[in-house]
Write a protein that holds these residues in place. Structure first.
Motif, mmCIF file in Angstrom:
data_model
loop_
_atom_site.group_PDB
_atom_site.id
_atom_site.type_symbol
_atom_site.label_atom_id
_atom_site.label_comp_id
_atom_site.label_asym_id
_atom_site.label_seq_id
_atom_site.Cartn_x
_atom_site.Cartn_y
_atom_site.Cartn_z
ATOM 1 N N ASN A 76 0.625 -1.265 -0.128
ATOM 2 C CA ASN A 76 0.126 0.023 -0.014
ATOM 3 C C ASN A 76 0.962 1.193 0.008
ATOM 4 O OD1 ASN A 76 -2.111 -1.500 0.235
ATOM 5 N ND2 ASN A 76 -2.131 -1.846 2.301
ATOM 6 N N VAL A 77 0.806 2.379 -0.896
ATOM 7 C CA VAL A 77 1.576 3.185 -1.212
ATOM 8 C C VAL A 77 0.582 4.517 -1.004
ATOM 9 C CG1 VAL A 77 3.199 4.523 -2.533
ATOM 10 C CG2 VAL A 77 3.140 2.060 -2.402
ATOM 11 N N ALA A 78 0.931 5.654 -0.326
ATOM 12 C CA ALA A 78 0.208 6.960 -0.451
ATOM 13 C C ALA A 78 0.872 7.855 -1.138
ATOM 14 C CB ALA A 78 0.153 7.352 1.031
ATOM 15 N N CYS A 79 0.455 8.547 -2.373
ATOM 16 C CA CYS A 79 0.771 9.497 -3.036
ATOM 17 C C CYS A 79 0.503 10.845 -2.130
ATOM 18 C CB CYS A 79 0.333 9.781 -4.332
ATOM 19 S SG CYS A 79 0.724 8.208 -5.577
ATOM 20 N N ILE A 80 1.652 11.482 -1.802
ATOM 21 C CA ILE A 80 1.355 12.812 -1.007
ATOM 22 C C ILE A 80 2.238 14.041 -1.617
ATOM 23 C CG2 ILE A 80 1.649 13.975 1.230
ATOM 24 C CD1 ILE A 80 1.172 11.078 2.400
ATOM 25 N N GLY A 81 1.695 15.297 -1.761
ATOM 26 C CA GLY A 81 2.567 16.200 -2.304
ATOM 27 C C GLY A 81 1.687 17.512 -2.085
ATOM 28 N N ASN A 82 2.125 18.739 -2.556
ATOM 29 C CA ASN A 82 1.546 19.890 -2.535
ATOM 30 C C ASN A 82 0.538 20.055 -3.537
ATOM 31 O OD1 ASN A 82 4.379 22.126 -1.792
ATOM 32 N ND2 ASN A 82 3.377 20.353 -0.699
ATOM 33 N N PRO A 83 -0.287 20.908 -3.291
ATOM 34 C CA PRO A 83 -1.424 21.179 -4.729
ATOM 35 C C PRO A 83 -0.432 21.549 -6.060
ATOM 36 C CG PRO A 83 -2.287 22.155 -2.827
ATOM 37 C CD PRO A 83 -0.558 21.618 -2.415
ATOM 38 N N ASN A 84 -1.085 20.939 -7.029
ATOM 39 C CA ASN A 84 -0.691 21.628 -8.327
ATOM 40 C C ASN A 84 0.828 20.903 -8.454
ATOM 41 O OD1 ASN A 84 -2.884 23.012 -9.057
ATOM 42 N ND2 ASN A 84 -2.321 24.424 -7.519
ATOM 43 N N CYS A 85 1.314 19.921 -7.919
ATOM 44 C CA CYS A 85 2.588 19.347 -8.273
ATOM 45 C C CYS A 85 2.468 18.334 -9.296
ATOM 46 C CB CYS A 85 3.182 18.889 -6.732
ATOM 47 S SG CYS A 85 2.394 17.452 -6.083
ATOM 48 N N GLY A 86 1.429 18.070 -9.582
ATOM 49 C CA GLY A 86 1.432 16.912 -10.703
ATOM 50 C C GLY A 86 1.203 15.608 -10.037
ATOM 51 N N TYR A 146 0.036 21.507 1.970
ATOM 52 C CA TYR A 146 1.502 22.244 2.137
ATOM 53 C C TYR A 146 2.366 21.669 3.278
ATOM 54 C CZ TYR A 146 -0.316 25.253 -1.383
ATOM 55 O OH TYR A 146 -0.516 25.829 -2.846
ATOM 56 N N SER A 147 1.541 20.997 4.246
ATOM 57 C CA SER A 147 2.383 20.619 5.496
ATOM 58 C C SER A 147 1.470 19.781 6.296
ATOM 59 C CB SER A 147 2.756 21.781 6.452
ATOM 60 O OG SER A 147 1.362 22.241 7.344
ATOM 61 N N ARG A 180 9.387 25.424 -2.098
ATOM 62 C CA ARG A 180 7.993 25.272 -1.415
ATOM 63 C C ARG A 180 7.747 23.965 -1.233
ATOM 64 N NH1 ARG A 180 3.914 23.998 -4.652
ATOM 65 N NH2 ARG A 180 4.871 24.546 -6.466
ATOM 66 N N ASN A 181 8.112 22.864 -1.823
ATOM 67 C CA ASN A 181 7.734 21.510 -1.761
ATOM 68 C C ASN A 181 8.506 20.972 -0.592
ATOM 69 O OD1 ASN A 181 6.211 20.179 -4.510
ATOM 70 N ND2 ASN A 181 7.030 22.357 -4.653
ATOM 71 N N LEU A 182 9.736 21.126 -0.295
ATOM 72 C CA LEU A 182 10.554 20.348 0.651
ATOM 73 C C LEU A 182 10.071 20.488 1.915
ATOM 74 C CD1 LEU A 182 14.268 21.032 -0.976
ATOM 75 C CD2 LEU A 182 12.723 18.675 -1.343
ATOM 76 N N TYR A 183 9.385 21.559 2.393
ATOM 77 C CA TYR A 183 8.824 21.746 3.506
ATOM 78 C C TYR A 183 8.046 20.429 3.851
ATOM 79 C CZ TYR A 183 7.062 23.252 8.010
ATOM 80 O OH TYR A 183 6.491 23.492 9.539
ATOM 81 N N LEU A 184 7.255 20.109 3.266
ATOM 82 C CA LEU A 184 6.335 18.828 3.228
ATOM 83 C C LEU A 184 7.127 17.662 3.458
ATOM 84 C CD1 LEU A 184 3.691 17.351 3.750
ATOM 85 C CD2 LEU A 184 3.454 17.487 1.445
ATOM 86 N N THR A 185 8.157 17.690 2.476
ATOM 87 C CA THR A 185 9.027 16.485 2.479
ATOM 88 C C THR A 185 9.907 16.078 3.795
ATOM 89 O OG1 THR A 185 9.536 16.883 0.067
ATOM 90 C CG2 THR A 185 11.174 15.349 1.197
ATOM 91 N N LEU A 186 10.408 17.303 4.399
ATOM 92 C CA LEU A 186 11.013 17.014 5.646
ATOM 93 C C LEU A 186 10.323 16.632 6.531
ATOM 94 C CD1 LEU A 186 13.294 20.345 5.708
ATOM 95 C CD2 LEU A 186 14.020 18.172 5.147
ATOM 96 N N GLN A 187 8.998 17.056 6.733
ATOM 97 C CA GLN A 187 7.945 16.614 7.725
ATOM 98 C C GLN A 187 7.556 15.052 7.502
ATOM 99 O OE1 GLN A 187 4.569 19.547 7.453
ATOM 100 N NE2 GLN A 187 5.029 20.038 9.299
ATOM 101 N N GLU A 199 9.950 28.295 15.568
ATOM 102 C CA GLU A 199 11.269 27.859 15.607
ATOM 103 C C GLU A 199 11.639 26.635 14.952
ATOM 104 O OE1 GLU A 199 9.845 28.929 18.336
ATOM 105 O OE2 GLU A 199 11.047 29.886 19.945
ATOM 106 N N ILE A 200 10.713 25.661 15.047
ATOM 107 C CA ILE A 200 11.013 24.435 14.404
ATOM 108 C C ILE A 200 10.767 24.918 12.923
ATOM 109 C CG2 ILE A 200 9.710 22.120 13.738
ATOM 110 C CD1 ILE A 200 9.383 21.940 16.827
ATOM 111 N N ILE A 201 9.795 25.601 12.472
ATOM 112 C CA ILE A 201 9.532 25.969 11.135
ATOM 113 C C ILE A 201 10.798 26.801 10.485
ATOM 114 C CG2 ILE A 201 8.217 27.482 9.544
ATOM 115 C CD1 ILE A 201 5.593 26.919 11.457
ATOM 116 N N GLN A 202 11.395 27.348 11.115
ATOM 117 C CA GLN A 202 12.314 28.177 10.563
ATOM 118 C C GLN A 202 13.470 27.516 10.684
ATOM 119 O OE1 GLN A 202 12.456 31.690 9.856
ATOM 120 N NE2 GLN A 202 14.796 31.098 9.177
ATOM 121 N N CYS A 203 13.804 26.457 11.434
ATOM 122 C CA CYS A 203 14.687 25.534 11.106
ATOM 123 C C CYS A 203 14.638 24.603 9.903
ATOM 124 C CB CYS A 203 15.073 24.484 12.551
ATOM 125 S SG CYS A 203 15.495 25.202 13.988
ATOM 126 N N LYS A 204 13.591 24.148 9.845
ATOM 127 C CA LYS A 204 13.321 23.577 8.394
ATOM 128 C C LYS A 204 13.689 24.459 7.101
ATOM 129 C CE LYS A 204 9.901 20.116 9.761
ATOM 130 N NZ LYS A 204 10.124 19.945 11.053
#
Length: 673
Positions: free
Chosen positions: A14-24, A70-71, A105-112, A242-247
């Motif tokens: 089972n695989v979930a496809c997750i990403g920002n809006p409008n990323c294809g 987005y997050s 824009r996209n890598l913030y969700l990736t780090l989470q 602070e956590i958001i700023q670090c990311k």
């Protein structure tokens, strides 16, 4: 995409496809699964989930398409759904779809997602845009900086890189995921470690202890509710900023090391947006584009509908001959030919017009333009007390009101959701298009496309004015501006468009085979039976009796014919039924043909010689504004959770439809003498 056809038992992944809006993401999902899709509801909520299957090597893969976010911080239902899916223990891996041209824009969700501890494969989509801009990515350094996860360049539109992506998913599942540690300042890292230990002590089987520890430190309400542990001696305040700023600091570092020649070529998107999102010209350009869409809907659609008319005539004539040869009773023959074939067949002749409309909307959406429409309408939405996001469901209303109402879940507050549900039905859905086509061809043959387009403009204007009045009555305030991602303009993907258009046409055909089929039978019975049983003259039927009760009410709006009253009542089941009702009521087998249009006009003038273009326009307005179809009403009740709200909304729409139609008819009558 079957890669292996042998009969041995395959592993289930089972695989979930997750990403920002409008990323294809959805385009990639469609490319991987094709037509092997299944739609259901997420457990515990009514947001639709779309699943698809594919196979590769010895694995059967179930892919789950999630709403774009987005997050992993939740505000709306869709965001909660995606986070729930990401944390689900049944999910073996995550494909994080990333727009390679917008890594910041996209890598913030990736780090989470990496902090969840699940196997993650990064799908770098839209690499063609990166190349067009003259940029380059260091494909060796990027995975190193993200914990050595697989990073696969793909093009969902061109269907490239898909095999490599599936290979990476399967083998990354086997290897598992090492804990990804993003270095936070010592004070924060110490608290994370303490909270992680507490999570493991209280929930020893939990698979994402570090991620939950971070969310506890951010004072996340959902996590605190789901995993209540005492953190008073550890968390003295929210450390979210602070956590958001670090990311984001780390994202800047990543982008600096792996992205080259970022400013070598100016994006054509920015140049186009100077015109399409212009504060003055943006809205007029949108209206011109939609006007052109309806020009195509009528001109091209009318060219194609000839084949459908010939087919319907052949089916109708053949059925009559067959039933005659079988010596079927007259009433059953009438039911089959005049009721079912005429009612359902009359709707099917509008398929070319519906096809052109959906094709145009799919192209506009897939190209990235529809997001611009929401953006340019944001200031108007705010001034009438609507959230800027409200225009997104309203745009969906051009297709079907049911998913448009459901899309109101994306709004943050119940007040915004209900206000949006109130005005969204005024957007002309595809079910109303056959009504506009028929009446425009009948009474406005030289300006049919422009007349139908005016209904779409009238719907938008009515929605905005209704929201403004409601806001003034409630003494509301102007809502905050819309925050929306404007995707890159891109060439529409033929496969994505084909799937979109086919699904819409399939829904239309399904409705013709169910709702309209049943409605046609009901209409035939109420027009062929009266107090004395079967009647020869429909004027003696139950339908005529019911219609005459409503004639005095509809007469001020220029609609004082019992046939029109019956057609409007039938339209509550589905708006297309208004057209099939006209076919049955006026005894015309093919209402959408030139001869059928002329025959209906002739029959109307026999009953009411004064019925003309003004009456027809008021009838279109009434169909635009009065109570939506039963499916929409049921959806409004489900989404609002209130019969009281739903009932008030129905009454409001009926009164508004009558009032607007009456004012237009009376004013028009005075002006025309």
């Amino acid at each position: 995409m079957n890669r292996n056809t042998n009969d041995k038992v395959k592993r289930q992944i089972n695989v979930a496809c997750i990403g920002n809006p409008n990323c294809g993401k959805t385009t990639l999902f469609n490319a991987l699964t094709g037509s092997r899709l299944k739609v259901a509801n997420w457990p515990g909520v009514t947001v639709e989930r779309v699943e698809g299957t594919t196979s590769y090597e010895d694995a059967e893969i179930t892919l789950i398409d999630t709403p774009g976010i987005y997050s992993l911080t939740c505000y709306t239902i869709e965001e909660k759904v995606t986070r729930q899916c990401a944390m689900d223990d049944d999910i073996d891996a995550i494909i994080n779809v990333v727009d390679a041209s917008s890594l910041e824009r996209n890598l913030y969700l990736t780090l989470q997602l990496l902090e969840l501890g699940k196997p993650i494969v990064l799908a770098l989509n839209m690499m063609d845009v990166v190349e067009e801009r003259g940029m380059e990515l260091d494909m060796h350094r990027l995975p190193e900086m993200l914990g050595d996860i697989p990073v696969v360049p793909v093009s969902a539109a061109r269907r490239t890189g898909l095999d490599i992506l599936l290979h990476a998913v399967i083998h990354h599942c086997e290897e598992g995921m090492e804990d990804y540690i993003l270095d936070y300042p010592p004070e924060i890292e110490e608290k994370i470690t303490t909270l992680e230990t507490m999570m493991q002590e209280n929930y020893p089987s939990h698979s994402s202890a570090r991620w939950h520890a971070i969310k506890l430190l951010e004072d996340d309400e959902e996590v605190k509710k789901e995993h209540p542990i005492s953190v008073v001696h550890v968390v003295d305040r929210s450390y979210e900023k602070e956590i958001i700023q670090c990311k984001y600091t780390y994202i800047e570092k990543v982008v600096k090391e792996i992205l080259f020649y970022k400013n070598k070529k100016a994006a054509s998107t920015d140049r186009i947006d100077r015109l399409l999102t212009h504060p003055v010209w943006g809205i007029p350009i949108f209206l011109l584009i939609m006007c052109f869409v309806f020009f195509l809907t009528f001109t091209v659609g009318d060219i194609l509908k000839g084949a459908f008319e010939i087919g319907l005539d052949s089916v109708s004539g053949g059925a009559a001959v067959l039933l005659e040869s079988l010596k079927v009773t007259d009433w059953l023959k009438s039911l089959m030919v005049d009721g079912i074939i005429t009612g359902v067949g009359g709707i099917l002749t509008f398929i070319p017009n519906i096809f052109i409309l959906f094709l145009a909307l799919a192209i506009l959406e897939d190209s990235g333009y529809m997001a611009r429409v929401a953006y340019v309408m944001d200031s108007v939405m705010g001034k009438v007390g609507l959230s800027g996001k409200a225009f997104l469901p309203m745009i969906l209303g051009f297709g079907c009101t049911v998913p448009a109402i459901m899309a109101a879940r994306a709004l943050e507050t119940e007040h915004d959701r209900r206000r949006t549900m109130l005005v969204t039905p005024f957007m002309s859905c595809s079910a109303r298009l056959p009504v506009y086509v028929l009446l425009s061809d009948m009474f406005f043959p030289n300006t049919a496309a422009l007349t139908a387009f005016s209904m779409y403009v009238a719907g938008m204007v009515t929605a905005i004015l209704a929201a403004l009045v409601a806001n003034r009555l409630e003494k509301g305030k102007i809502n905050d501006s819309l925050l929306i991602e404007l995707p890159e303009y891109k060439r529409p993907n033929a496969r994505t468009i084909r799937i979109y258009v086919w699904n819409k046409l399939k829904d239309y055909l399904t409705k013709a085979g169910t709702t309209i089929f049943i409605a046609s039978i009901v209409i035939w019975f109420v027009l062929n039976f009266g107090i004395t049983g079967i009647v020869e003259n429909p004027a003696d039927s139950f339908g005529a009796m019911l219609g005459r009760v409503l004639v005095p009410v509809l007469a001020p709006a220029g609609l004082g014919m019992w046939q029109i009253a019956v057609a409007l009542l039938s339209g509550i089941s589905a708006k297309e039924v208004v057209v099939s009702s006209f076919s049955v009521l006026f005894g015309v087998a093919n209402a959408n043909s030139d001869t059928g249009v002329a025959a209906i006009v002739e029959n109307i003038h026999k009953i009411n010689p004064a019925f003309g273009p003004l009456n027809a326009y008021c009838l279109m307005l009434f169909c635009l504004l009065y109570v939506p179809c039963v499916a929409t009403v049921a959806t409004i009740k489900k989404e609002s959770g209130s019969w009281k709200f739903t009932g008030k909304m129905i009454v409001f729409q009926i009164v508004l439809a009558w009032a607007v139609s009456t004012v237009v008819f009376q004013a028009g009558s005075l002006l025309t003498g």
